[in-house]
Design a protein around this motif. Structure first.
Motif, PDB file in Angstrom:
ATOM      1  N   GLY D  54       0.807  -1.074  -0.064  1.00  0.00           N
ATOM      2  CA  GLY D  54      -0.109   0.042  -0.086  1.00  0.00           C
ATOM      3  C   GLY D  54       0.808   1.408  -0.023  1.00  0.00           C
ATOM      4  O   GLY D  54       2.239   1.262   0.251  1.00  0.00           O
ATOM      5  N   CYS D  58      -0.878   4.238   4.785  1.00  0.00           N
ATOM      6  CA  CYS D  58      -2.133   3.311   4.690  1.00  0.00           C
ATOM      7  C   CYS D  58      -2.014   2.361   5.876  1.00  0.00           C
ATOM      8  O   CYS D  58      -3.335   1.718   6.015  1.00  0.00           O
ATOM      9  N   HIS D 219       5.893  -0.819  -0.165  1.00  0.00           N
ATOM     10  CA  HIS D 219       5.139  -0.139  -1.182  1.00  0.00           C
ATOM     11  C   HIS D 219       5.277  -0.507  -2.662  1.00  0.00           C
ATOM     12  O   HIS D 219       4.721  -0.203  -3.814  1.00  0.00           O
ATOM     13  N   TYR D 235      -5.444   0.108   2.080  1.00  0.00           N
ATOM     14  CA  TYR D 235      -5.782   1.523   1.785  1.00  0.00           C
ATOM     15  C   TYR D 235      -6.338   2.334   3.012  1.00  0.00           C
ATOM     16  O   TYR D 235      -7.303   1.661   3.455  1.00  0.00           O
ATOM     17  N   LEU D 236      -5.861   3.120   3.334  1.00  0.00           N
ATOM     18  CA  LEU D 236      -6.344   3.987   4.474  1.00  0.00           C
ATOM     19  C   LEU D 236      -6.823   3.241   5.501  1.00  0.00           C
ATOM     20  O   LEU D 236      -7.882   3.145   6.283  1.00  0.00           O
ATOM     21  N   TYR D 256      -8.461  -0.322  -6.725  1.00  0.00           N
ATOM     22  CA  TYR D 256      -7.480   0.302  -6.064  1.00  0.00           C
ATOM     23  C   TYR D 256      -6.092  -0.681  -6.365  1.00  0.00           C
ATOM     24  O   TYR D 256      -5.019   0.048  -7.059  1.00  0.00           O
ATOM     25  N   ILE D 282      -4.178  10.615  -1.467  1.00  0.00           N
ATOM     26  CA  ILE D 282      -4.853   9.839  -0.355  1.00  0.00           C
ATOM     27  C   ILE D 282      -5.280  10.921   0.590  1.00  0.00           C
ATOM     28  O   ILE D 282      -4.753  11.742   1.014  1.00  0.00           O
TER      29      ILE D 282
END
Lengths: 300, 337, 323, 330
Positions: D54, D58, D219, D235-236, D256, D282
Motif C-alpha cells: 500500500g 495506509c 510499497h 488502503y487507508l 485500487y 490519499i
C-alpha cells in the motif's frame, strides 16, 4: 578498514563508501579536541586556576581579611593589585577567592545538571501526560527570574554555602531539562530505539544505555558552559552580599568596593578580570567540544 | 574527441567536459569527471545511476549552483544555444535560472519556504522575470496552478506549503518552474518522495506540458522505471563518470557496459506471468567506490566480473554511433576510437 | 486560534496562581514572620502585642485558610504592606517596575535586532573577519559578569570620558520642558541599556549566525536561487525570517534572565528600579516587599511570554497551537 | 511453502485497530484521532510470507508494529501459535518476544551509532541473558557469517558500513534470538537497486534455511511479487483485497489494486495494461471519507459507496475483496 563483500573478480581495487557522517567514536572526538589550540589553552588555564584554588592559600597563607596596607592604595610592590577600602590586599583576596568560587561552581553545576537531565529525560522519553506535567513545572521555574528567586531563597533561609548552591541549582535547571528533553525527543524517533524495544529491552536500559550516550555530545557542551555561567551567577550573588560573609569570593570583593571604585579602579577591575578569565577559558573548552563533536559545523 | 558527432545536431543544450571537484578535508575529490552530452529540442534525457554517482551534481553544475565551498566546477562548457553558461557573470546566470532553465527537486516538502504562502512564492518568481503588476502576476499564478491541474487554485494560492500534500507541492514546484516557459527543465528525482499513484500523475503532467511547449527535460533518477516512462535517451552514470549513453531502447535492450547490464538485471520488475518467485536475483557485488581514495583505472573494475588487466587504466568513451557511447574496454575491438 | 489564545491566557493565570502559592510558602518558611519583623523594626516588643498583631493579620488561623485568604488578597491587588517604606507593596512595585521594564525591554529589543543582523551578516561570509568578530564577541559576552561590565563602562564613559551621567535616571534640577525631561531620561538610560544589551547581543549574534547558516543550506534557498531570484531577495526575504526565529524563541525564554541582569545593572547604575528596592528589602528583611518583587517579576515574565508566543505564531505559520 | 507441509497457522490477526490520538489544538477542541489501522484481519502460515502492500499512510507499518506490541493496539486480537498476545502475562511475553522480530526500513537510523556492529548483534543476547560470554561470542560469530559479514567487521561502527552491509547487521540482530516470525518493514526500499537484490536474496535464503515466517511490508509491488506467497493490499487503514500471489497479479479485482498495478513504472514496455489513473491524493486518515474509503478516487463510485462501507468478502476461492461492485470483467 571495511572489506567489501567479496567481489568475484581479482581484487584490484578497494571499494568503500564515502562517509559523510561525523565521526562518532569518543576517541575521534578526543583527537579533534586536542587538535584545537584555543580549547587546549582554555583547558590549561582552567587547570591552572584549579591548582591556584587548591594550593594558592597554602603557598600564600596570608589572611585575605587582614588589613595589611593603607586603604585604597594603588597597585605597588607591596600589594600587587593594590588594596581596598579597608586596606586589604586585593591580590591575596583573588588567590583565596579561587577555591570557594570553584567549589560552588562545580557542585552547583552537578546538582543543576542532575535535576535537569533527570527531568528532561523522563519527560522526553515517556511523553504524553508525564511530559506535559513536567514541562509545565519547568516553565513555572523558568518564569521566575533566576537571580531574584535565588535572592529570595537566600534571604528567606540563610546565606550558608549549601543554601547558595541549592538556590543556584533550583533556579537554573530548566535549561538543562529542556535541552535533554529535546535531545531525547529527537533520538527517540530513531529506529534503533524501536529496535531495542523490539528485542525486549527495558525502559531504564534504553534511557541510560541507548539514548543517553547519543544525547551526550550536546549535554557535555552544555554542562561545560554551565560551569562558567555558575561562576558568574555565584559572583552576582556575592556581589549583592548574599553569600556567606566569612568566605571571600571574587564577586564579593567587587561588591564591597562598589562605593569606592571611582577612586580606586583596581579594587573592581582585578577580581573582575579573574572571573572573566576563568569563564572565558571554560567557554573556549566548550567551543572546542562543540567543534570536536560536530566537525562539520566548525566555527559556528 | 569523443563527442564530435554531437555538433551535427541542433541541440538546445550541449555539455562538454563538465567536471566538479570537492574539497574534502583538504583533499581534492573529483565528484564529476568530464561529462559530455547534448539535449535536443523537445527531448527527454534520462540520467540514471545509484546514489552518489554524481547525477544530482550534474544538475546543479549546469546552473552553476554547486555548493561552494567545498565544491567547484573545475572544467567544462555548458552551451545553451551556443552561449557558454560557465563564462557568464553572476547577474547574467541569474537571468538564465528560472527563465531559460528551470529546476525541480526531490523533496517537495523542504523545497518550498515554509513561512510564505504558495501564492507569494509563485508571484515573486513571476515578478522577478516579467514586467507585470502584482495583480497581473497573481492572475498568472492562478493560471499556472490551473495548468498543473491543481483543483480550486484561487483557494490553494493562499495556503502555506505545510497545508498541502506532497503531490500538490510538487505540482507547485512545477508551476514555479514553468513561469517563463523555459527551454530546459531539469527534474532531479521529482517523484522519489511521492507515492506510486501520485508519481504516475506527475509524470503524466510533465509529458502533457512537454507536448504543449516543446520543452526539453533532463530527468535525473535512480529508478529505471521512471526512465522507461519518460526518457527518449538515457545516460548511465557511475562514480562521477558517464559510463554509457544511448536511446532508451538501446540501453534497455542492448546494454553494453557491465554496470548497465548488472543494474538492469538486478532490477525487479512485475512479471506478468509471476515467474521467478524467490529465485536468486543477479547481484552486483560490493558497493560503490570511495571517491576519497580513487584507484586508477575503471571505477567499476572492483565490482566487474569481466575485469581484465587492461581495466587498471581508465577506458575512454567509445563512440558506437550517433549519440551512442560506452566507457568500457570490453567494446574496444576494432571500433571507433 | 482564538481558543488557543484563550487557553494560553488561562495557563498564564494558573502560573501566576502558582507563583502566589510559592510566595505564601516562602513567607511561612522564613524564620519569624511579618510581626517579628515589624517589632524588630520598632526595637522589640512584648508578646501580648505580638499576639494581637498576629490575630489582626490572621496569622493564627490554619495554613490552608491563610493561603486562601492570601490568594484572594493578591488577586485583589493587595500585596501587603511595607513597614520599612511605610507604603503598600503594590504602590512600591508600580513605582519601581516601569524603570526596570524600560531597561529590560529596550535592551532586549536592541539585542534581538542587532544580534540578528550581526549574525546574518557574519553567516554570509562564514570565514570572514566579521564572523570571527562575532565568535570573539560571543565568547566575551558569555564570560563577562554584567555588573562588572557596568562598572568598567562607568569608569570609561562617565569618569574618564564624562559623556554620560553616572548615576540615577534624572538630572537635578530637571530640565523644564517635557521633551527635555524625556531626553534627559534617555541620556541616563544609554549606558545601562547598552551594558545589558551587549551581552545578549553577543549570544544572539552567534545563534542567528548558526541558524542563518542552516537556512542558507536548506532546500528552499536552493529553490529560490534556482528560480533566479536576486541575492538580496534570497537573503532578506527567504532567509531572514527563518533565521530570526530561534533568536525570538530564545529571547522569549530568556526574558526572566534578562530581568535578573537588569536588577544587577540597576544596582550598579543606581537606577530607581526594582533592583535597589529588592536589595534594600533583603537587607531590612522586609518580606512583603521581597515576595512582592518576586511576584511582580514573575507576572511580567508570564505576560511577556504570552506576547512572544503570539509573535512567534505570527512569524511561523506552521505552529498550529500555542500551548 | 510446499503443499505437502502441514499448513499450520503461526500468526492470526483479528480485527486489529490502532488509533492514535493527536495533540488537540486547544483544550476546547476535540482530540483529532488518526485511524491508522481500522480493522485488519489476516493469518500467516508457518514458513510462509504474507505481503502487505500500500502507499504511505495506509497503515501497513503500524500494523507490523502493533503485532510486535511496539505500538499499542486499540482493539482486536493478535494470536501467536494460538496464544492471545493480549492476555499473556509479562514474563511469558518476554519469551514470546524473542520469537518475533523486526527488520526496519532505514538501515541508517536502525543502528545505534555509538555501538559497534558486534555489540549491536550481541545486545539481544544480553537483554535476554542467553548463554555465557563465550557462547554469546560464538553465536555472534555465527550470525555474522550467516548474513555474509566478516568476523573482523565486528569492531567497526555502523557509519563505517555501506547501506547494504548495515541492513545485514540489522538482519543479524533480528536473528540473534532465533525467532520464528519476522516483520520485514520495507527492508529494501532505502537501498540502491543493485544492493536490493543482495538483501532480497539473503532474506529468501534465510527463510529457506531457518524456516522463517515473514510479514513483508512494502510499497513496491515488484518486490512483493518476488517474495510473497500471499498478498494483502491496504488502503487507508483497511485491507481492500487479499489473495494468493498468482491470483492477485493475474486477476486483480479491486479498482485500487488495479490502479496501483498500472501506476507502477514497469521498466519493460511489454506490459501496457490499460492504465487506471487515480485522481487526487490519499485522503487524510483523520477525516477519512464515509462509506468506502476509496470512493473519492474511484471511477466506479456510486451512491452506495458513500453510504456503506464494503466488507472484505471472499469473492472467489481464496480471493477476498472489499467492494460493493464487480468491477472486473472476469
Amino acid at each position: 578498514m571495511t572489506q567489501p563483500n567479496k567481489p568475484n573478480s581479482d581484487q584490484i581495487f578497494s571499494s568503500e563508501e564515502i562517509t559523510s557522517e561525523p565521526d562518532v567514536k569518543w576517541q575521534d572526538t578526543f583527537h579533534l579536541f586536542c587538535a584545537n589550540r584555543a580549547a587546549l589553552l582554555g583547558l590549561t588555564f582552567v587547570c591552572l586556576f584549579v591548582l591556584v584554588g587548591i594550593f594558592g592559600p597554602i603557598v600564600i597563607p596570608a589572611d585575605p581579611f587582614e588589613m595589611v596596607a593603607m586603604p585604597l592604595m594603588s597597585p605597588n610592590g607591596q600589594t600587587l593589585f593594590g588594596s581596598d577600602y579597608l586596606g586589604r590586599d586585593v591580590f591575596v583576596g583573588i588567590i583565596h577567592g579561587a577555591r570557594p568560587t570553584m567549589i560552588i561552581a562545580v557542585t552547583a553545576t552537578l546538582v543543576t545538571v542532575l535535576i535537569g537531565i533527570t527531568i528532561g529525560a523522563i519527560a522526553g522519553f515517556y511523553g504524553g501526560m508525564v511530559d506535559n506535567v513536567l514541562m509545565r513545572i519547568t516553565e513555572f521555574f523558568q518564569v521566575l527570574p533566576p537571580l531574584v528567586f535565588a535572592m529570595v531563597i537566600v534571604a528567606v533561609f540563610s546565606s550558608h554555602i549549601v543554601v547558595v548552591i541549592l538556590a543556584i541549582a533550583i533556579t537554573t535547571w530548566p535549561t538543562e531539562a529542556r535541552l535533554t528533553r529535546a535531545e531525547f525527543l529527537k533520538i527517540k524517533e530513531n529506529e534503533y530505539v524501536t529496535a531495542s524495544r523490539a528485542i525486549g529491552d527495558r525502559n531504564f536500559r534504553i534511557i541510560t544505555k541507548i539514548i543517553l550516550p547519543n544525547a551526550m555530545p550536546p549535554l557535555m557542551i552544555a554542562i561545560t558552559l554551565r560551569v562558567g555561567i555558575t561562576v558568574i551567577y555565584e559572583a552576582a550573588l556575592s556581589f549583592l552580599g548574599l553569600t556567606d560573609p566569612d568566605v571571600i569570593t571574587w564577586g564579593k570583593m567587587i561588591g564591597q568596593s562598589r562605593d569606592f571604585f571611582f577612586e580606586a579602579w583596581w579594587t573592581v577591575t582585578f577580581p573582575g578580570v579573574a572571573i572573566l578569565l576563568v569563564v572565558l577559558c571554560i567557554a573556549l573548552i566548550g567551543d572546542g567540544l562543540n567543534d570536536a563533536f560536530n566537525p562539520k559545523l566548525r566555527g559556528r | 574527441m569523443d563527442d564530435s558527432l554531437e555538433t551535427k545536431e541542433d541541440a538546445v543544450l550541449r555539455v562538454m567536459n563538465l567536471s566538479v571537484d570537492f574539497d574534502v578535508k583538504g583533499n581534492n575529490v573529483s565528484i564529476l569527471s568530464k561529462v559530455n552530452f547534448g539535449l535536443g529540442l523537445g527531448e527527454t534525457l534520462g540520467i540514471v545511476g545509484e546514489s552518489g554517482c554524481g547525477k544530482s551534481m550534474t544538475a546543479l553544475a549546469l546552473l552553476r549552483m554547486v555548493p561552494s565551498p567545498p565544491g567547484k566546477i573545475s572544467d567544462g562548457e555548458v552551451l545553451l544555444n551556443n552561449l557558454d553558461l560557465m563564462t557568464l557573470s553572476q547577474k547574467e546566470i541569474k537571468k538564465i535560472r528560472g527563465k531559460e532553465i528551470s529546476m525541480i527537486f526531490q523533496e517537495p516538502m523542504t523545497s518550498l519556504n515554509p513561512v510564505f504562502t504558495v501564492g507569494n512564492q509563485l508571484v515573486e518568481t513571476i515578478l522577478e522575470h516579467k514586467d507585470l503588476s502584482r495583480a497581473d502576476a497573481l492572475k498568472e499564478a492562478i493560471e499556472l496552478l490551473r495548468l498543473v491541474q491543481i483543483p480550486a487554485p484561487e483557494q490553494r494560492i493562499k495556503e502555506y506549503p505545510h497545508q498541502l500534500s506532497g503531490g500538490m507541492r510538487q505540482r507547485i514546484m512545477i508551476a514555479m518552474a514553468l513561469v517563463c516557459e523555459p527551454k530546459v527543465l531539469i527534474a532531479d528525482e521529482p517523484t522519489t518522495a511521492l507515492d506510486v499513484t501520485v508519481q504516475a500523475q506527475i509524470f503524466d503532467l510533465l509529458k502533457e506540458i512537454q507536448a504543449k511547449t516543446q520543452m526539453s527535460i533532463i530527468l535525473i533518477t535512480h529508478d529505471f522505471g521512471a526512465i522507461t516512462e519518460m526518457a527518449d535517451r538515457v545516460i548511465v552514470m557511475y562514480a562521477g563518470y558517464k559510463v554509457e549513453e544511448g536511446t532508451l531502447d538501446e540501453i534497455r535492450n542492448s546494454p553494453l557496459h557491465p554496470y548497465t547490464q548488472g543494474l538492469l538485471r538486478s532490477m525487479l520488475v512485475i512479471k506478468p506471468d509471476s515467474s521467478g518467485f524467490k529465485m536468486p536475483l543477479p547481484e552486483i557485488p560490493g558497493s560503490v567506490p570511495d571517491l576519497l581514495n580513487r584507484q586508477p583505472g575503471c571505477p567499476f573494475g572492483p565490482r566487474c566480473s569481466q575485469a581484465t588487466v587492461k581495466c587498471r587504466s581508465m577506458p575512454p568513451n567509445f563512440n558506437l554511433g550517433f549519440k551512442r557511447s560506452v566507457k568500457c574496454w570490453l567494446v574496444d575491438n576494432g571500433r571507433v576510437e | 486560534m482564538k481558543q488557543a489564545i484563550f487557553q494560553r491566557i488561562f495557563l498564564g493565570i494558573v502560573m501566576i496562581t502558582a507563583v502566589i502559592i510559592l510566595n505564601f510558602f516562602l513567607l511561612h518558611a522564613a524564620p519569624g514572620d511579618v510581626v517579628d519583623a515589624m517589632l524588630a523594626e520598632g526595637g522589640g516588643g512584648d508578646p501580648e502585642l505580638a499576639a494581637r498583631l498576629r490575630a489582626s493579620y490572621g496569622l493564627d488561623e490554619a495554613t490552608h485558610i491563610q493561603l486562601i485568604k492570601y490568594l484572594g488578597q493578591v488577586f485583589r491587588g493587595d500585596l501587603g504592606y511595607s513597614f520599612y517604606y511605610d507604603q503598600s507593596v503594590t504602590e512600591l512595585l508600580l513605582g519601581h517596575l516601569p524603570t526596570t521594564l524600560m531597561l529590560t525591554i529596550s535592551a532586549l529589543i536592541l539585542a534581538v535586532v542587532f544580534g540578528t543582523l550581526f549574525g546574518v551578516y557574519a553567516a554570509l561570509k562564514p570565514k570572514g573577519i566579521f564572523s570571527n568578530f562575532v565568535t570573539v564577541l560571543s565568547l566575551f559576552g558569555y564570560a563577562t559578569p554584567v555588573f562588572w561590565l557596568g562598572m568598567i563602562i562607568l569608569l570609561v564613559f562617565a569618569l574618564y570620558l564624562p559623556l554620560f551621567p553616572a548615576f540615577g535616571i534624572r538630572s537635578l534640577p530637571e530640565p523644564e520642558h517635557a521633551v527635555g525631561r524625556i531626553l534627559d531620561i534617555i541620556h541616563h538610560l544609554v549606558l545601562p541599556t547598552f551594558t545589558l544589551a551587549i551581552l545578549y547581543l553577543a549570544s544572539y549574534s552567534r545563534i542567528s549566525r548558526a541558524s542563518m547558516l542552516d537556512v542558507l543550506g536548506s532546500d528552499y534557498i536552493r529553490t529560490a536561487r534556482a528560480k533566479g531570484l536576486s541575492e538580496t531577495k534570497v537573503i532578506f526575504k527567504h532567509s531572514l525570517k527563518n533565521a530570526a526565529m530561534p533568536v525570538v524563541t530564545l529571547a522569549g525564554l530568556q526574558l526572566a534572565q534578562v530581568f535578573s541582569g537588569a536588577i544587577l545593572v540597576e544596582t550598579v547604575f543606581s537606577l530607581p528600579g526594582v533592583g535597589p528596592l529588592l536589595y534594600e528589602s533583603i537587607v531590612r528583611r522586609d518580606f512583603p516587599v521581597i515576595l512582592g518583587v518576586l511576584f511582580g517579576a514573575a507576572s511580567t515574565t508570564i505576560i511577556a511570554n504570552i506576547i512572544t508566543d503570539l509573535i512567534y505564531k505570527y512569524m511561523d505559520p506552521r505552529i498550529q497551537s500555542i500551548t | 511453502m510446499s503443499e505437502s507441509k502441514k499448513k499450520q497457522t503461526l500468526l492470526k490477526v483479528d480485527k486489529l485497530k490502532v488509533h492514535f490520538e493527536l495533540k488537540r489544538e486547544s483544550w476546547f477542541s476535540d482530540k483529532p484521532v488518526v485511524h491508522a489501522v481500522d480493522g485488519v484481519s489476516f493469518d500467516i502460515n508457518l514458513g510462509q510470507t504474507l505481503g502487505l502492500v500500500g502507499e504511505s499512510g495506509c497503515g501497513k507499518t503500524t500494523t507490523g508494529r502493533a503485532i510486535l506490541g511496539l505500538v499499542k493496539s486499540t482493539e482486536g486480537t493478535i494470536s501467536f501459535e494460538g496464544t492471545n498476545l493480549g492476555l499473556v502475562p509479562p514474563k511469558k511475553m518476554l519469551q514470546l518476544r524473542q520469537r518475533m522480530q523486526i527488520i526496519f526500513q532505514d538501515p541508517y537510523s536502525a543502528l545505534n551509532p555509538r555501538q559497534t556492529a558486534g555489540d549491536l548483534v550481541l545486545d539481544p543476547l544480553l537483554v535476554h541473558n542467553i548463554g555465557n560470554s563465550k557462547e554469546r561470542q560464538e553465536r555472534v560469530d555465527e550470525l555474522f557469517s550467516l548474513v555474509g559479514l566478516q568476523k573482523n567487521q565486528q569492531l567497526l561502527y555502523p557509519h563505517q558500513f555501506s547501506g547494504g552491509q548495515r541492513q545485514r547487521i540489522c538482519i543479524a540482530r533480528a536473528l540473534a534470538l532465533k525467532p520464528d516470525f519476522i516483520v520485514c518493514d520495507e527492508p529494501v526500499s532505502a537501498l540502491d537497486v543493485a544492493i536490493q537484490a543482495q538483501i532480497l536474496n539473503l532474506l529468501c535464503k534465510l527463510q529457506d534455511e531457518l524456516n522463517l515466517t515473514f510479514l513483508f511490508i512494502s510499497h513496491d509491488l515488484a518486490v512483493i511479487q518476488h517474495v510473497c506467497d500471499e498478498i494483502a493490499v491496504m488502503y487507508l487503514g483497511v485491507i481492500v483485497e487479499k489473495a494468493s500471489r498468482l491470483e492477485l497479479f493475474d486477476n486483480p479485482r479491486h479498482p485500487y489494486t488495479r490502479a496501483l498495478l498500472s501506476a507502477v513504472l514497469s521498466g519493460s514496455p511489454d506490459i501496457k495494461v490499460d492504465r487506471i489513473r487515480l485522481e487526487g491524493d490519499i485522503p487524510n486518515p483523520i477525516n477519512k471519507p464515509t462509506g468506502c474509503r476509496f470512493r473519492t478516487r474511484c471511477s466506479f463510485a456510486k451512491e452506495i459507496c458513500s453510504e456503506m462501507e464494503p466488507v472484505l468478502e471472499e469473492k472467489s476461492v481464496g480471493h477476498w475483496e472489499a467492494c460493493h461492485f464487480q468491477t472486473t470483467s472476469n
